[in-house]
Write an enzyme that holds these catalytic residues in place. Structure first.
Site, PDB file in Angstrom:
ATOM      1  N   SER A   1       7.869   4.446  10.045  1.00 42.61           N
ATOM      2  CA  SER A   1       8.104   3.467   8.988  1.00 42.61           C
ATOM      3  C   SER A   1       7.105   2.331   9.078  1.00 42.61           C
ATOM      4  O   SER A   1       6.403   2.170  10.076  1.00 42.61           O
ATOM      5  CB  SER A   1       9.531   2.921   9.074  1.00 42.61           C
ATOM      6  OG  SER A   1       9.553   1.767   9.891  1.00 42.61           O
ATOM      7  N   LYS A   2       7.066   1.561   7.989  1.00 43.73           N
ATOM      8  CA  LYS A   2       6.137   0.425   7.942  1.00 43.73           C
ATOM      9  C   LYS A   2       6.418  -0.542   9.085  1.00 43.73           C
ATOM     10  O   LYS A   2       5.536  -1.253   9.539  1.00 43.73           O
ATOM     11  CB  LYS A   2       6.284  -0.319   6.612  1.00 43.73           C
ATOM     12  CG  LYS A   2       5.828   0.513   5.441  1.00 43.73           C
ATOM     13  CD  LYS A   2       5.578  -0.316   4.213  1.00 43.73           C
ATOM     14  CE  LYS A   2       5.220   0.619   3.066  1.00 43.73           C
ATOM     15  NZ  LYS A   2       4.166   0.218   2.208  1.00 43.73           N
ATOM     16  N   ARG A   3       7.668  -0.560   9.521  1.00 44.86           N
ATOM     17  CA  ARG A   3       8.045  -1.503  10.589  1.00 44.86           C
ATOM     18  C   ARG A   3       7.372  -1.177  11.931  1.00 44.86           C
ATOM     19  O   ARG A   3       7.266  -2.026  12.794  1.00 44.86           O
ATOM     20  CB  ARG A   3       9.563  -1.530  10.744  1.00 44.86           C
ATOM     21  CG  ARG A   3      10.224  -2.523   9.804  1.00 44.86           C
ATOM     22  CD  ARG A   3      11.710  -2.544  10.026  1.00 44.86           C
ATOM     23  NE  ARG A   3      12.296  -1.289   9.569  1.00 44.86           N
ATOM     24  CZ  ARG A   3      12.792  -1.096   8.341  1.00 44.86           C
ATOM     25  NH1 ARG A   3      12.782  -2.082   7.481  1.00 44.86           N
ATOM     26  NH2 ARG A   3      13.293   0.055   7.965  1.00 44.86           N
ATOM     27  N   ASP A   4       6.905   0.074  12.076  1.00 42.52           N
ATOM     28  CA  ASP A   4       6.218   0.449  13.320  1.00 42.52           C
ATOM     29  C   ASP A   4       5.036  -0.474  13.577  1.00 42.52           C
ATOM     30  O   ASP A   4       4.678  -0.745  14.716  1.00 42.52           O
ATOM     31  CB  ASP A   4       5.704   1.898  13.255  1.00 42.52           C
ATOM     32  CG  ASP A   4       6.842   2.900  13.212  1.00 42.52           C
ATOM     33  OD1 ASP A   4       7.995   2.490  13.425  1.00 42.52           O
ATOM     34  OD2 ASP A   4       6.581   4.090  12.956  1.00 42.52           O
TER      35      ASP A   4
ATOM     36  N   TYR B   1       0.835  -1.194   0.000  1.00 43.46           N
ATOM     37  CA  TYR B   1       0.000   0.000   0.000  1.00 43.46           C
ATOM     38  C   TYR B   1       0.874   1.248   0.000  1.00 43.46           C
ATOM     39  O   TYR B   1       2.046   1.194   0.376  1.00 43.46           O
ATOM     40  CB  TYR B   1      -0.879   0.017   1.247  1.00 43.46           C
ATOM     41  CG  TYR B   1      -2.107  -0.861   1.166  1.00 43.46           C
ATOM     42  CD1 TYR B   1      -3.129  -0.558   0.281  1.00 43.46           C
ATOM     43  CD2 TYR B   1      -2.243  -1.973   1.980  1.00 43.46           C
ATOM     44  CE1 TYR B   1      -4.264  -1.350   0.209  1.00 43.46           C
ATOM     45  CE2 TYR B   1      -3.383  -2.769   1.920  1.00 43.46           C
ATOM     46  CZ  TYR B   1      -4.395  -2.443   1.032  1.00 43.46           C
ATOM     47  OH  TYR B   1      -5.507  -3.218   0.965  1.00 43.46           O
TER      48      TYR B   1
END
Ligand code: GLU
Length: 503
Positions: free
Chosen positions: A256-259, A19
């Site tokens: 970031s997406k890692r959050d 996304y």
């Protein structure tokens, strides 16, 4: 408007890896705004040459996200244009031709190290003095050697000969940034699978698509000298660049997406990171756009609320800041509440229906409700934070009367305390509700206030028992509006059931 601004061509070039990230959305927005302001062209290009990172369906998801935000493109997938194709995977011949030109012109060469050899070189460098920088082979393999190795099935890549000179990036946001030659190595422009790398494909496409301005995230700043060097070697002109600041969480970590993964591991609800997360959490695109426009930009004069068309008029590249932006979720929520009252009721309804459409887990009764009912739900919850809150606040209206579950704490505190004063109040209310001839919000409000006057009770002592009876909990939107919505029969059914279960 001058001829140069009219010819402005900008692009958004996402890699289809999932996304659209909210930072990516800001990049699109800024590019879109400068294009619209200059009557230029906004181009969408899909950078899909990295097969290993390709995520199924993500191209469609990116289109959906852009459409939800209301950011349209003038050229690109599904629309076409004079400079297509707009999927890099369909432009491989074009890249091969340019890679070949660079090889033949002596600006690029075949590199024959295997991944294992490269790894060993990296490890050796780290052991001795730290940072690894690919050393140009001496002599470099000849074209014949490269081609022979490739025909023999060896993993051959093509590397660009990075010039031994400092390169200055003239940046519309950061000013001049000069990077010394020792920051760069001969980087790969064609991988062993024959696909071009991002650098090569991006530079070729920016040139062939006539891109005049590139606004992209600061994580690309170190790529830009490579791109400038490639442009020079290929005889292309260099577009104007602007690198947008990094977006940080309020705690100072990079957003970031890692959050999301981190939160899931910690057992807490994952934060919204992608555009789709915000859509799914029940934000209005108007609020999201307004909020992200302020991540690193402001029109000045304390103006903070504007719609997309107003943004086009207000936007100025020279007001984009260099400093990192902070993603303040409370502020976004406040923006959303504000926008929910700024947009027209019709627009709000359309957005709410979109929310219900993407949530198949909402009660079927709610999803099948007609516009009048949905509009009433919205007005019942006026001042709401997100559509998800509307669902939470009104969900009890859409379940069968027999499925209301009573929270023990609410029953104890509101109904049973003070020798069952709450239950007694419900008993007293029943005949009055039964005999109320006109079941409207106004009349119900009047009835409740009459009861308060007669009994000398505060409104809370009258309203709370009803609330518990019809919702099972102590929270609901305004009591008379809620009862009007629920209808007399269902109100009575719920009160009787509550009395039967708790008296
Ligand atoms: N495909 C690159 C990305 O998604 C584009 C970077 C650029 O704008 O040049 O980060």
């Amino acid at each position: 408007m001058s001829a140069t601004t009219q010819a402005m061509r900008v692009r958004f070039a996402p890699s289809p890896t999932g996304y659209l990230h909210i930072g990516g959305a800001r990049t699109v927005l800024f590019n879109w705004l400068v294009a619209r302001q200059a009557n230029g062209q906004f181009i969408l290009r899909i950078e899909d040459t990295d097969r290993s990172r390709h995520v199924e369906d993500s191209v469609q998801k990116i289109f959906d996200d852009l459409r939800w935000l209301g950011l349209d493109w003038d050229e690109g997938p599904e629309i076409g244009g004079d400079f297509g194709p707009y999927y890099q995977s369909q432009r491989l011949d074009i890249y091969h031709e340019h890679i070949d030109r660079l090889i033949q012109g002596g600006c690029a060469y075949y590199a024959l190290e295997t991944p294992e050899q490269l790894q060993a070189m990296r490890e050796a460098a780290e052991k001795s003095k730290g940072g690894f920088r690919y050393p140009r082979p001496d002599p470099i393999p000849t074209i014949e050697q490269g081609e022979a190795a490739r025909s023999a099935g060896q993993p051959v890549v093509v590397r660009f000969k990075m010039p031994d000179e400092a390169i200055t990036v003239v940046d519309d946001i950061l000013g001049e940034v000069t990077l010394a030659s020792d920051q760069f190595e001969d980087f790969v422009i064609q991988k062993s699978d024959m696909f071009p790398t991002y650098h090569l494909a991006c530079v070729v496409d920016d040139a062939l698509m006539g891109i005049t301005h590139v606004f992209r995230g600061q994580e690309h700043l170190m790529n830009t000298p490579k791109h400038i060097a490639l442009q020079k070697a290929l005889g292309f002109s260099t577009p104007r660049y602007g690198h947008l600041s990094v977006i940080f969480n309020p705690d100072g970590s990079k957003m970031s997406k890692r959050d999301k993964e981190k939160a899931i591991k910690q057992g807490v609800a994952p934060p919204e990171i992608d555009v789709h997360d915000f859509r799914s959490a029940g934000y209005l695109p108007e609020a999201v756009l307004n909020f992200i426009s302020l991540l690193g930009w402001s029109p000045g004069n304390d103006i903070e609320r504007f719609a997309l068309d107003e943004m086009v008029a207000l936007f100025r590249v020279d007001r984009i800041g260099k400093t990192n932006a902070r993603f303040d979720r409370d502020k976004l929520l406040a923006f959303n509440t504000d926008w929910s009252t700024r947009v027209s009721p019709t627009r709000l309804l359309v957005a709410f229906k979109d929310f219900l459409n993407i949530h198949e887990d909402t009660p079927a009764m709610m999803r099948e409700a007609d516009d009048a009912i949905l509009a009433r739900m919205l007005s019942l919850c006026e001042g709401f934070r997100t559509f998800a809150d509307v669902i939470k606040k009104t969900g009890f209206l859409f379940v069968a009367d027999e499925s209301i579950e009573f929270m023990p704490k609410a029953v104890k505190k509101v109904l049973q305390k003070k020798e069952g004063a709450g239950l007694a109040m419900l008993m007293q209310l029943l005949p009055k509700i039964e005999s109320l001839s006109d079941w409207s919000g106004e009349k119900i409000e009047q009835l409740l206030s009459d009861i308060c006057e007669e009994s000398g009770e505060k409104l809370g002592n009258v309203a709370q028992p009803i609330r518990v009876a019809i919702t099972g909990s102590t929270v609901s939107p305004s009591i008379h509006e809620t009862l009007a919505f629920l209808g007399r029969d269902r109100t009575l059914t719920r009160i009787r059931r509550c009395l039967a279960m708790h008296s």
